[in-house]
Design a protein around this motif. Structure first.
Motif, PDB file in Angstrom:
ATOM      1  N   GLY A   1       0.835  -1.193   0.000  1.00 45.77           N
ATOM      2  CA  GLY A   1       0.000   0.000   0.000  1.00 45.77           C
ATOM      3  C   GLY A   1       0.872   1.245   0.000  1.00 45.77           C
ATOM      4  N   GLU A   2       0.254   2.397   0.248  1.00 46.85           N
ATOM      5  CA  GLU A   2       1.009   3.645   0.245  1.00 46.85           C
ATOM      6  C   GLU A   2       1.926   3.735   1.469  1.00 46.85           C
ATOM      7  OE1 GLU A   2       0.059   8.361   0.231  1.00 46.85           O
ATOM      8  OE2 GLU A   2      -1.235   7.044  -0.934  1.00 46.85           O
ATOM      9  N   ASP A   3       1.394   3.418   2.639  1.00 46.23           N
ATOM     10  CA  ASP A   3       2.187   3.473   3.864  1.00 46.23           C
ATOM     11  C   ASP A   3       2.325   2.129   4.559  1.00 46.23           C
ATOM     12  OD1 ASP A   3       2.583   6.211   3.646  1.00 46.23           O
ATOM     13  OD2 ASP A   3       0.728   6.671   4.733  1.00 46.23           O
ATOM     14  N   THR A   4       1.622   1.100   4.056  1.00 48.65           N
ATOM     15  CA  THR A   4       1.610  -0.199   4.716  1.00 48.65           C
ATOM     16  C   THR A   4       1.994  -1.313   3.746  1.00 48.65           C
ATOM     17  OG1 THR A   4      -0.731  -0.528   4.244  1.00 48.65           O
ATOM     18  CG2 THR A   4      -0.167   0.493   6.358  1.00 48.65           C
ATOM     19  N   VAL A   5       2.359  -2.441   4.334  1.00 45.55           N
ATOM     20  CA  VAL A   5       2.711  -3.631   3.562  1.00 45.55           C
ATOM     21  C   VAL A   5       2.011  -4.813   4.215  1.00 45.55           C
ATOM     22  CG1 VAL A   5       4.606  -5.110   2.806  1.00 45.55           C
ATOM     23  CG2 VAL A   5       4.970  -2.672   3.005  1.00 45.55           C
ATOM     24  N   LEU A   6       1.340  -5.638   3.422  1.00 37.84           N
ATOM     25  CA  LEU A   6       0.713  -6.857   3.917  1.00 37.84           C
ATOM     26  C   LEU A   6       1.689  -8.000   3.668  1.00 37.84           C
ATOM     27  CD1 LEU A   6      -1.857  -8.099   5.161  1.00 37.84           C
ATOM     28  CD2 LEU A   6      -2.630  -8.555   2.831  1.00 37.84           C
ATOM     29  N   LEU A   7       2.108  -8.676   4.762  1.00 39.42           N
ATOM     30  CA  LEU A   7       3.099  -9.734   4.663  1.00 39.42           C
ATOM     31  C   LEU A   7       2.466 -11.087   4.926  1.00 39.42           C
ATOM     32  CD1 LEU A   7       6.062  -8.126   6.639  1.00 39.42           C
ATOM     33  CD2 LEU A   7       5.653  -8.111   4.183  1.00 39.42           C
ATOM     34  N   ASP A   8       2.942 -12.092   4.202  1.00 40.36           N
ATOM     35  CA  ASP A   8       2.519 -13.470   4.402  1.00 40.36           C
ATOM     36  C   ASP A   8       3.637 -14.158   5.176  1.00 40.36           C
ATOM     37  OD1 ASP A   8       1.287 -15.917   4.288  1.00 40.36           O
ATOM     38  OD2 ASP A   8       1.886 -16.328   2.218  1.00 40.36           O
ATOM     39  N   ALA A   9       3.408 -14.429   6.473  1.00 42.58           N
ATOM     40  CA  ALA A   9       4.436 -15.008   7.332  1.00 42.58           C
ATOM     41  C   ALA A   9       4.371 -16.523   7.378  1.00 42.58           C
ATOM     42  CB  ALA A   9       4.310 -14.444   8.743  1.00 42.58           C
ATOM     43  N   GLY A  10       3.355 -17.123   6.835  1.00 48.67           N
ATOM     44  CA  GLY A  10       3.205 -18.577   6.838  1.00 48.67           C
ATOM     45  C   GLY A  10       1.831 -18.928   6.330  1.00 48.67           C
ATOM     46  N   PRO A  11       1.503 -20.216   6.331  1.00 47.19           N
ATOM     47  CA  PRO A  11       0.184 -20.618   5.863  1.00 47.19           C
ATOM     48  C   PRO A  11      -0.922 -20.029   6.735  1.00 47.19           C
ATOM     49  CG  PRO A  11       1.629 -22.519   6.103  1.00 47.19           C
ATOM     50  CD  PRO A  11       2.335 -21.359   6.678  1.00 47.19           C
ATOM     51  N   GLY A  12      -1.719 -19.167   6.171  1.00 47.81           N
ATOM     52  CA  GLY A  12      -2.850 -18.570   6.881  1.00 47.81           C
ATOM     53  C   GLY A  12      -2.478 -17.421   7.806  1.00 47.81           C
ATOM     54  N   VAL A  13      -1.240 -16.956   7.778  1.00 48.32           N
ATOM     55  CA  VAL A  13      -0.812 -15.877   8.662  1.00 48.32           C
ATOM     56  C   VAL A  13      -0.458 -14.658   7.809  1.00 48.32           C
ATOM     57  CG1 VAL A  13       0.860 -15.143  10.399  1.00 48.32           C
ATOM     58  CG2 VAL A  13       0.137 -17.523  10.305  1.00 48.32           C
ATOM     59  N   GLU A  14      -1.314 -13.642   7.881  1.00 45.09           N
ATOM     60  CA  GLU A  14      -1.072 -12.390   7.165  1.00 45.09           C
ATOM     61  C   GLU A  14      -0.935 -11.272   8.181  1.00 45.09           C
ATOM     62  OE1 GLU A  14      -4.266 -11.894   4.429  1.00 45.09           O
ATOM     63  OE2 GLU A  14      -3.554 -13.483   3.109  1.00 45.09           O
ATOM     64  N   LEU A  15       0.120 -10.475   8.025  1.00 45.05           N
ATOM     65  CA  LEU A  15       0.412  -9.405   8.969  1.00 45.05           C
ATOM     66  C   LEU A  15       0.507  -8.087   8.236  1.00 45.05           C
ATOM     67  CD1 LEU A  15       3.257 -11.330  10.776  1.00 45.05           C
ATOM     68  CD2 LEU A  15       0.944 -11.037  11.604  1.00 45.05           C
ATOM     69  N   LEU A  16      -0.026  -7.028   8.850  1.00 38.99           N
ATOM     70  CA  LEU A  16       0.026  -5.698   8.267  1.00 38.99           C
ATOM     71  C   LEU A  16       1.116  -4.901   8.974  1.00 38.99           C
ATOM     72  CD1 LEU A  16      -1.386  -3.811   6.225  1.00 38.99           C
ATOM     73  CD2 LEU A  16      -2.814  -3.028   8.107  1.00 38.99           C
ATOM     74  N   PHE A  17       2.091  -4.435   8.220  1.00 40.36           N
ATOM     75  CA  PHE A  17       3.224  -3.684   8.757  1.00 40.36           C
ATOM     76  C   PHE A  17       3.290  -2.311   8.104  1.00 40.36           C
ATOM     77  CE2 PHE A  17       4.687  -7.687  10.305  1.00 40.36           C
ATOM     78  CZ  PHE A  17       5.593  -7.400  11.304  1.00 40.36           C
ATOM     79  N   ALA A  18       3.869  -1.356   8.806  1.00 44.19           N
ATOM     80  CA  ALA A  18       4.182  -0.067   8.206  1.00 44.19           C
ATOM     81  C   ALA A  18       5.377  -0.270   7.286  1.00 44.19           C
ATOM     82  CB  ALA A  18       4.510   0.956   9.286  1.00 44.19           C
ATOM     83  N   LYS A  19       5.467   0.512   6.228  1.00 42.78           N
ATOM     84  CA  LYS A  19       6.594   0.383   5.303  1.00 42.78           C
ATOM     85  C   LYS A  19       7.920   0.653   6.011  1.00 42.78           C
ATOM     86  CE  LYS A  19       5.200   1.160   0.572  1.00 42.78           C
ATOM     87  NZ  LYS A  19       5.329   2.054  -0.580  1.00 42.78           N
ATOM     88  N   ASN A  20       7.899   1.530   6.992  1.00 42.12           N
ATOM     89  CA  ASN A  20       9.131   1.857   7.713  1.00 42.12           C
ATOM     90  C   ASN A  20       9.632   0.683   8.549  1.00 42.12           C
ATOM     91  OD1 ASN A  20       9.071   4.415   6.678  1.00 42.12           O
ATOM     92  ND2 ASN A  20       8.050   5.295   8.463  1.00 42.12           N
ATOM     93  N   ALA A  21       8.791  -0.317   8.791  1.00 42.28           N
ATOM     94  CA  ALA A  21       9.187  -1.465   9.589  1.00 42.28           C
ATOM     95  C   ALA A  21       9.914  -2.526   8.770  1.00 42.28           C
ATOM     96  CB  ALA A  21       7.971  -2.095  10.253  1.00 42.28           C
ATOM     97  N   ILE A  22      10.049  -2.318   7.476  1.00 39.09           N
ATOM     98  CA  ILE A  22      10.771  -3.252   6.615  1.00 39.09           C
ATOM     99  C   ILE A  22      12.251  -2.890   6.668  1.00 39.09           C
ATOM    100  CG2 ILE A  22      11.012  -4.208   4.298  1.00 39.09           C
ATOM    101  CD1 ILE A  22       8.333  -4.821   5.704  1.00 39.09           C
ATOM    102  N   GLY A  23      13.067  -3.818   7.163  1.00 44.40           N
ATOM    103  CA  GLY A  23      14.494  -3.558   7.301  1.00 44.40           C
ATOM    104  C   GLY A  23      15.273  -3.828   6.039  1.00 44.40           C
ATOM    105  N   ALA A  24      14.891  -4.854   5.279  1.00 44.24           N
ATOM    106  CA  ALA A  24      15.622  -5.200   4.061  1.00 44.24           C
ATOM    107  C   ALA A  24      14.722  -5.984   3.121  1.00 44.24           C
ATOM    108  CB  ALA A  24      16.848  -6.022   4.400  1.00 44.24           C
ATOM    109  N   VAL A  25      14.882  -5.717   1.848  1.00 35.14           N
ATOM    110  CA  VAL A  25      14.242  -6.510   0.811  1.00 35.14           C
ATOM    111  C   VAL A  25      15.307  -7.482   0.326  1.00 35.14           C
ATOM    112  CG1 VAL A  25      13.114  -6.494  -1.433  1.00 35.14           C
ATOM    113  CG2 VAL A  25      12.697  -4.640   0.172  1.00 35.14           C
ATOM    114  N   LEU A  26      15.033  -8.783   0.405  1.00 36.43           N
ATOM    115  CA  LEU A  26      16.016  -9.813   0.114  1.00 36.43           C
ATOM    116  C   LEU A  26      15.864 -10.338  -1.303  1.00 36.43           C
ATOM    117  CD1 LEU A  26      15.509 -11.799   3.433  1.00 36.43           C
ATOM    118  CD2 LEU A  26      17.196 -10.038   2.981  1.00 36.43           C
TER     119      LEU A  26
END
Length: 174
Positions: free
Chosen positions: A57-82
């Motif tokens: 999103g504009e300020d947020t990122v939806l992350l898939d941490a595992g099967p059935g686990v989706e987490l909403l994070f702020a973009k600033n909380a992303i430390g590195a893109v691998l």
């Protein structure tokens, strides 16, 4: 004022300028990295969690941490893109090795010598036990049985042992 008295102030201002410039450059690189995230790429959050980007999103990122686990994070909380290889190596333990298996360095040096095969050397090293001078745990009394430990101490004083007894310095020899 002379130039000698102004020189420390000029150096201090120059150092402050260079430090703020490098900090701004790092912030810009981090912002551009976060803006280049795409769904499907692996990321590491500033908290150390590895996940896959599902939506950006504009300020947020939806992350898939595992099967059935989706987490909403702020973009600033992303430390590195691998990269895909790095993400698979860390998360799934999959090594993507382009070199042949013959270039792999062995973990132990026993396979580099021709004296005896590596399997026999490993078996021989397992047979020997190293005594570090510690007492066997079976000789020690359990912590939750102090009455039994006192009885064992009285029995030990009555029978002489092969080992010399430790005293607290009150022996008759001087």
């Amino acid at each position: 004022m002379s130039l000698v008295t102004l020189l420390p102030f000029i150096v201090l201002i120059g150092a402050m300028f260079l430090m703020t410039r490098s900090a701004k450059k790092k912030q810009q690189q981090a912002a551009s990295m976060r803006n280049e995230m795409q769904p499907g790429s692996g990321v590491r959050t500033i908290g150390g969690m590895y996940a896959t980007v599902k939506e950006v999103g504009e300020d947020t990122v939806l992350l898939d941490a595992g099967p059935g686990v989706e987490l909403l994070f702020a973009k600033n909380a992303i430390g590195a893109v691998l990269t895909d290889d790095e993400y698979n190596r860390i998360v799934h333990g999959i090594e993507h090795d382009l070199k042949s298996d013959s270039d792999v360095v062995p973990d132990d040096a026993s396979s580099l010598t021709d004296d005896e095969p590596a399997d026999e050397a490993a078996a021989a090293s397992d047979e020997k036990s190293v005594d570090l001078g510690k007492k066997d745990t079976a000789d020690e009394a359990p912590v939750d049985a102090p009455a039994k430990a006192d009885a064992d101490v009285e029995d030990a004083e009555a029978t002489p042992d092969d080992e010399p007894k430790k005293t607290d310095g009150d022996s008759g020899a001087k």
